[in-house]
Structure formats: C-alpha cells, structure tokens
Design a protein around this motif. Sequence first.
Motif, PDB file in Angstrom:
ATOM      1  N   TYR A   1       0.933  -1.309  -0.115  1.00 24.18           N
ATOM      2  CA  TYR A   1       0.111   0.014  -0.025  1.00 24.18           C
ATOM      3  C   TYR A   1       0.707   1.216  -0.057  1.00 24.18           C
ATOM      4  CZ  TYR A   1      -3.853   3.090   1.377  1.00 24.18           C
ATOM      5  OH  TYR A   1      -4.685   4.073   1.348  1.00 24.18           O
ATOM      6  N   ASN A   2       0.707   1.835  -0.880  1.00 21.38           N
ATOM      7  CA  ASN A   2       1.828   3.140  -1.215  1.00 21.38           C
ATOM      8  C   ASN A   2       0.941   4.470  -0.712  1.00 21.38           C
ATOM      9  OD1 ASN A   2       3.837   1.800  -2.542  1.00 21.38           O
ATOM     10  ND2 ASN A   2       2.286   1.337  -3.944  1.00 21.38           N
ATOM     11  N   ILE A   3       1.856   5.282   0.036  1.00 20.66           N
ATOM     12  CA  ILE A   3       1.487   6.430   0.510  1.00 20.66           C
ATOM     13  C   ILE A   3       2.195   7.659   0.443  1.00 20.66           C
ATOM     14  CG2 ILE A   3       0.945   7.816   2.880  1.00 20.66           C
ATOM     15  CD1 ILE A   3       0.259   5.245   4.147  1.00 20.66           C
ATOM     16  N   CYS A   4       1.947   8.703  -0.418  1.00 16.69           N
ATOM     17  CA  CYS A   4       2.822   9.646  -0.709  1.00 16.69           C
ATOM     18  C   CYS A   4       2.157  10.880   0.104  1.00 16.69           C
ATOM     19  CB  CYS A   4       2.614  10.222  -2.235  1.00 16.69           C
ATOM     20  SG  CYS A   4       3.442  11.428  -2.560  1.00 16.69           S
ATOM     21  N   SER A   5       3.358  11.569   0.975  1.00 20.12           N
ATOM     22  CA  SER A   5       2.900  12.581   1.787  1.00 20.12           C
ATOM     23  C   SER A   5       3.369  13.985   1.024  1.00 20.12           C
ATOM     24  CB  SER A   5       3.608  12.563   3.146  1.00 20.12           C
ATOM     25  OG  SER A   5       3.363  13.671   3.950  1.00 20.12           O
ATOM     26  N   VAL A   6       2.464  14.834   0.903  1.00 21.01           N
ATOM     27  CA  VAL A   6       2.752  16.104  -0.067  1.00 21.01           C
ATOM     28  C   VAL A   6       2.779  17.479   0.839  1.00 21.01           C
ATOM     29  CG1 VAL A   6       2.296  17.170  -1.948  1.00 21.01           C
ATOM     30  CG2 VAL A   6       2.439  14.744  -2.209  1.00 21.01           C
TER      31      VAL A   6
ATOM     32  N   ILE B   1      -2.733   9.957  -1.135  1.00 23.77           N
ATOM     33  CA  ILE B   1      -1.969  10.953  -1.131  1.00 23.77           C
ATOM     34  C   ILE B   1      -2.483  11.818  -0.049  1.00 23.77           C
ATOM     35  CG2 ILE B   1      -1.356  12.844  -2.626  1.00 23.77           C
ATOM     36  CD1 ILE B   1      -2.282  11.244  -5.129  1.00 23.77           C
ATOM     37  N   VAL B   2      -1.568  12.213   0.800  1.00 26.96           N
ATOM     38  CA  VAL B   2      -1.767  12.872   1.965  1.00 26.96           C
ATOM     39  C   VAL B   2      -1.255  14.229   1.890  1.00 26.96           C
ATOM     40  CG1 VAL B   2      -1.638  12.865   4.601  1.00 26.96           C
ATOM     41  CG2 VAL B   2      -1.710  10.796   3.397  1.00 26.96           C
ATOM     42  N   VAL B   3      -2.108  15.292   2.226  1.00 22.92           N
ATOM     43  CA  VAL B   3      -1.837  16.735   2.107  1.00 22.92           C
ATOM     44  C   VAL B   3      -2.130  17.306   3.558  1.00 22.92           C
ATOM     45  CG1 VAL B   3      -2.028  16.742  -0.422  1.00 22.92           C
ATOM     46  CG2 VAL B   3      -4.054  17.162   0.960  1.00 22.92           C
ATOM     47  N   PHE B   4      -1.739  18.461   3.615  1.00 25.61           N
ATOM     48  CA  PHE B   4      -1.737  19.104   4.932  1.00 25.61           C
ATOM     49  C   PHE B   4      -2.917  20.345   4.927  1.00 25.61           C
ATOM     50  CE2 PHE B   4       1.823  16.580   4.930  1.00 25.61           C
ATOM     51  CZ  PHE B   4       1.772  16.087   6.428  1.00 25.61           C
ATOM     52  N   THR B   5      -3.272  20.574   3.915  1.00 22.75           N
ATOM     53  CA  THR B   5      -4.173  21.902   3.623  1.00 22.75           C
ATOM     54  C   THR B   5      -5.312  21.530   2.699  1.00 22.75           C
ATOM     55  OG1 THR B   5      -2.887  23.203   2.166  1.00 22.75           O
ATOM     56  CG2 THR B   5      -2.433  23.606   4.505  1.00 22.75           C
ATOM     57  N   GLN B   6      -6.389  22.221   2.611  1.00 19.71           N
ATOM     58  CA  GLN B   6      -7.367  22.299   1.694  1.00 19.71           C
ATOM     59  C   GLN B   6      -6.876  22.833   0.366  1.00 19.71           C
ATOM     60  OE1 GLN B   6     -10.481  20.507   1.676  1.00 19.71           O
ATOM     61  NE2 GLN B   6     -10.147  20.972  -0.426  1.00 19.71           N
ATOM     62  N   ARG B   7      -5.928  24.062   0.322  1.00 19.17           N
ATOM     63  CA  ARG B   7      -5.293  24.627  -0.636  1.00 19.17           C
ATOM     64  C   ARG B   7      -4.491  23.629  -1.243  1.00 19.17           C
ATOM     65  NH1 ARG B   7      -0.707  27.365  -1.310  1.00 19.17           N
ATOM     66  NH2 ARG B   7      -0.706  28.770  -3.297  1.00 19.17           N
ATOM     67  N   LEU B   8      -3.857  22.847  -0.820  1.00 18.62           N
ATOM     68  CA  LEU B   8      -2.818  21.816  -1.456  1.00 18.62           C
ATOM     69  C   LEU B   8      -3.639  20.625  -1.959  1.00 18.62           C
ATOM     70  CD1 LEU B   8       0.239  21.052   0.827  1.00 18.62           C
ATOM     71  CD2 LEU B   8       0.160  21.842  -1.569  1.00 18.62           C
ATOM     72  N   LYS B   9      -4.884  20.434  -1.491  1.00 17.88           N
ATOM     73  CA  LYS B   9      -5.724  19.287  -1.908  1.00 17.88           C
ATOM     74  C   LYS B   9      -6.451  19.748  -3.287  1.00 17.88           C
ATOM     75  CE  LYS B   9      -9.673  16.356  -0.737  1.00 17.88           C
ATOM     76  NZ  LYS B   9     -10.564  15.774   0.224  1.00 17.88           N
ATOM     77  N   ASP B  10      -6.743  21.118  -3.386  1.00 17.34           N
ATOM     78  CA  ASP B  10      -7.229  21.681  -4.692  1.00 17.34           C
ATOM     79  C   ASP B  10      -6.354  21.816  -5.565  1.00 17.34           C
ATOM     80  OD1 ASP B  10      -9.733  21.997  -2.857  1.00 17.34           O
ATOM     81  OD2 ASP B  10      -9.632  24.068  -2.815  1.00 17.34           O
ATOM     82  N   GLU B  11      -4.993  22.176  -5.257  1.00 20.64           N
ATOM     83  CA  GLU B  11      -3.983  22.265  -6.159  1.00 20.64           C
ATOM     84  C   GLU B  11      -3.446  20.872  -6.646  1.00 20.64           C
ATOM     85  OE1 GLU B  11       0.738  23.377  -6.002  1.00 20.64           O
ATOM     86  OE2 GLU B  11      -0.556  24.252  -4.236  1.00 20.64           O
ATOM     87  N   LEU B  12      -3.542  19.669  -6.031  1.00 19.59           N
ATOM     88  CA  LEU B  12      -3.264  18.569  -6.704  1.00 19.59           C
ATOM     89  C   LEU B  12      -4.445  18.137  -7.365  1.00 19.59           C
ATOM     90  CD1 LEU B  12      -1.809  16.402  -3.893  1.00 19.59           C
ATOM     91  CD2 LEU B  12      -0.661  17.636  -5.802  1.00 19.59           C
ATOM     92  N   THR B  13      -5.736  18.492  -7.334  1.00 17.55           N
ATOM     93  CA  THR B  13      -6.738  17.908  -8.276  1.00 17.55           C
ATOM     94  C   THR B  13      -6.477  18.355  -9.743  1.00 17.55           C
ATOM     95  OG1 THR B  13      -8.184  19.915  -7.591  1.00 17.55           O
ATOM     96  CG2 THR B  13      -8.473  17.800  -6.455  1.00 17.55           C
ATOM     97  N   SER B  14      -5.654  19.452  -9.903  1.00 17.91           N
ATOM     98  CA  SER B  14      -5.288  20.114 -11.168  1.00 17.91           C
ATOM     99  C   SER B  14      -4.254  19.111 -11.820  1.00 17.91           C
ATOM    100  CB  SER B  14      -4.953  21.460 -10.946  1.00 17.91           C
ATOM    101  OG  SER B  14      -3.637  21.597 -10.418  1.00 17.91           O
TER     102      SER B  14
END
Length: 160
Positions: free
Chosen positions: A5-10, A85-98
């Motif tokens: 199981y692969n986890i990428c922390s961003v 894919i674990v992110v630390f802010t909603q802004r990063l989550k939104d950025e990754l959806t792009s």
Amino acid sequence: MEKKYNICSVCVGNACRSPLMEYTLKQMLAEHPELNIEVWSCGTLDWGINPRDPQMCKTAKELGITMEGTTRHMHCDDLRQADCIVVFTQRLKDELTSVVDFGRWDRIVLFDELAYGQKSDVEDPHYMSEAVYARVAQHIVEGCRNIINKWVENPPSHIE
C-alpha cells in the motif's frame, strides 16, 4: 505476497510537514511489517535539492524521530503510484486535483481527516517560532500514531 500500500505525503516545500509524516510513519511501521506499507514524501514547490528544515529536524529529534535526506519535488509518478496522497491543507488538496486524474481524486486526503477525522488544515511551521514547530510536530506525530492504530485494526488495501 500482496502488493504494498503506497502513501505519498505532500506539502509545499518537502522540508517540514511531509517529511516528518514520512519518517514518523516509517519508524512506526517498522513495528508493523504485516501492514506492508511504503511511504514517501515530496513537495509541490520545485526549489531545488535542499536540506530538510533544520528546526523541524531538531524538533523531530526531540520527539524521537530522525528526519534525513533532502527536499524532493513532486512528480506525476509519485501521484500515480500512490494509493493514498496525504496533504496538509485544503489549498494543497485543491492544487493536486489539477494534476491528478479525476478518477484518483478520492485518493487525496487531508492529514487531519485521516488522523483525527476532522477536515482541518495543519499550519506550515516554516520560518515560524520554535513553539509553532513543536506544536505542529507533536500534532503530526500524534496523528501518525492514530493512523497506525487505525491501520492495525483495519489495514488499508492496495488500489488497482
């Protein structure tokens, strides 16, 4: 053997939050090899190869976590290979959806949502006071402990 199981922390710079999560989980997962989980981290900002944030390394060490290595810029392969894919802010989550295929958006999760069941951000301690570093580091380490406890009870499975 079952696939890992692969986890990428961003995070933004891969100097504080994402590597702390990476090294904390790696240390905790060493006690649970049956979970068969691989963790790595990267940052959205391409600011070259730099050492980890010295204050976060010091703070992590005080909590028993050794952070090593250098910063690493995020690549599409990091996101393609990750089951989570674990992110630390909603802004990063939104950025990754792009940059993540629509069919993989459900793999992007906020750290606090995974660790604490809350949709909240983890502040970036970079260039803040020692107290902020300590607060953020403690939050991430405790959150990683929560995640491990959850996975011991109900292990995550590889997503095809």
